[in-house]
Design a protein around this motif. Structure first.
Motif, PDB file in Angstrom:
ATOM      1  N   ARG A  71       0.808  -1.068  -0.116  1.00  0.00           N
ATOM      2  CA  ARG A  71      -0.011  -0.013  -0.034  1.00  0.00           C
ATOM      3  C   ARG A  71       0.896   1.447   0.140  1.00  0.00           C
ATOM      4  N   ASN A  72       0.283   2.407  -0.774  1.00  0.00           N
ATOM      5  CA  ASN A  72       1.084   3.522  -0.855  1.00  0.00           C
ATOM      6  C   ASN A  72       1.400   4.279   0.974  1.00  0.00           C
ATOM      7  N   ALA A  73       0.621   3.831   1.848  1.00  0.00           N
ATOM      8  CA  ALA A  73       0.919   4.438   2.922  1.00  0.00           C
ATOM      9  C   ALA A  73       2.126   3.502   3.613  1.00  0.00           C
ATOM     10  N   VAL A  74       2.242   2.282   3.593  1.00  0.00           N
ATOM     11  CA  VAL A  74       3.303   1.529   3.945  1.00  0.00           C
ATOM     12  C   VAL A  74       4.549   1.814   3.190  1.00  0.00           C
ATOM     13  N   THR A  75       4.421   2.098   1.875  1.00  0.00           N
ATOM     14  CA  THR A  75       5.402   2.296   1.387  1.00  0.00           C
ATOM     15  C   THR A  75       6.197   3.682   1.823  1.00  0.00           C
ATOM     16  N   ALA A  76       5.533   4.814   1.752  1.00  0.00           N
ATOM     17  CA  ALA A  76       5.697   6.215   2.273  1.00  0.00           C
ATOM     18  C   ALA A  76       6.504   6.407   3.717  1.00  0.00           C
TER      19      ALA A  76
END
Length: 344
Positions: free
Chosen positions: A76-81
């Protein structure tokens, strides 16, 4: 009602096989569905089969040391960020992701889905209007319509839409590679070759084959830029708005203060993130001052042309490039707009 079938693929090759399923409308992959489901609801896209790939492709983030980092397609984008390795080694990517969408969407949206999201052109979203991207051959209502959000570079008579992603602008600057698999096996697509310009086939956003699946995004080691990077997003409102112009900028400096290396990409101005390596190379050996940055902006935006309502984007993009490079020189900026550790 828009009836469709739904299956969960347990492995990548199973998803590839499902994509080859015959039908009037192509089968489509779904992970977070934050863009696809909206488009299906309004009739801008359709599918007979949705293939859930959350269990079929990697969702892990792997630090590969000197070889860089590998981001799973389903992460997920949040996990990556917020990943510590991404924040330490690629703060430009973290800042770009956090500038996009909303926390709720970032929690659901996948990395691969971010690469494949469709334009936010008003006319693409309105099935009652002409749009070559949605309905090839119907025309482009944006060319003579309200085109404030539209492209100033790389567009064609068929389409003046822009790519909406923030994450992709940073990935372009970081020279990412998109790892995919299909019936012919695995391959890597350099990020500069992944998104297409519209030409006379604006319905094709990428060079991904119709039966290929993204499995990961590979980042080369670029630790030299970690201390001097910035993502600048200019938009109509601070919360949940797509960029009028966005800039991903990164610098590596010599001991004498001159520029050793530079990376620069612009979003909101074309059908893909816009990068011109010659503009970066011209900064090498130069002092990181406004004149150097202004020359880079002119090189990057050479040939820019408006369509009426978006004429203002050209000077806005020039100023944004200069400011983003100044911010990068000052130090790495986080998503608050302040240097790390210096919140207003």
């Amino acid at each position: 009602m828009n009836p469709f079938h739904y299956v969960r693929a347990g492995a990548t090759q199973e998803a590839v096989a499902q994509l080859a399923r015959p039908g009037e409308h192509p089968a489509r992959l779904i992970a977070g569905g934050t863009n696809l489901l909206d488009l299906m609801k309004i009739g801008a896209m359709s599918a007979e089969l949705l293939i859930d790939i959350n269990a079929a492709v990697p969702d892990a983030l792997r630090d590969a040391g000197a070889d860089g980092m590998v981001l799973g397609a389903a992460a997920r984008n949040a996990v990556t960020a917020y990943d510590p390795g991404v924040k330490r080694r690629y703060p430009l990517l973290s800042a770009a992701i956090l500038a996009g969408a909303s926390p709720q969407i970032r929690n659901a949206a996948s990395n691969a889905g971010n690469l494949l999201q469709r334009t936010r052109c008003y006319y693409f979203y309105d099935p009652a209007t002409a749009c070559n991207k949605r309905d090839p051959g119907s025309g482009c209502a944006a060319r003579t319509g309200v085109n404030r959000q539209h492209a100033i570079l790389g567009f064609s008579p068929s389409c003046i839409a822009t790519h909406p992603s923030d994450m992709c602008v940073a990935l372009a600057a970081l020279e990412a590679r998109v790892q995919v698999t299909g019936p012919a096996g695995d391959r890597e697509i350099p990020f500069a070759e992944f998104h297409r310009l519209p030409g006379d086939r604006p319905e094709l956003d990428t060079t991904l084959g119709p039966d290929e699946v993204i499995t990961a995004i590979a980042l080369p080691a670029m630790d030299q830029f970690a201390g001097h990077s910035a993502y600048l997003k200019v938009r109509d409102r601070l919360s949940y708005a797509f960029a009028l112009v966005s800039v991903a900028a990164a610098l590596a400096l010599n001991e004498d203060g001159t520029i050793a290396q530079a990376r620069l990409a612009v979003g909101g101005v074309a059908h893909r993130p816009w990068r011109v390596p010659a503009a970066e190379e011209a900064m090498v050996g130069q002092l990181p001052v406004e004149d150097t940055f202004a020359a880079a902006a002119e090189s990057l935006l050479q040939g820019a042309r408006g369509s009426g309502f978006n004429d203002f984007k050209i000077p806005l993009a020039r100023r944004s490039v200069v400011r983003a490079l100044q911010m990068a020189h000052e130090g790495t900026y986080d998503n608050t707009g302040a240097p790390r550790g210096q919140h207003p």
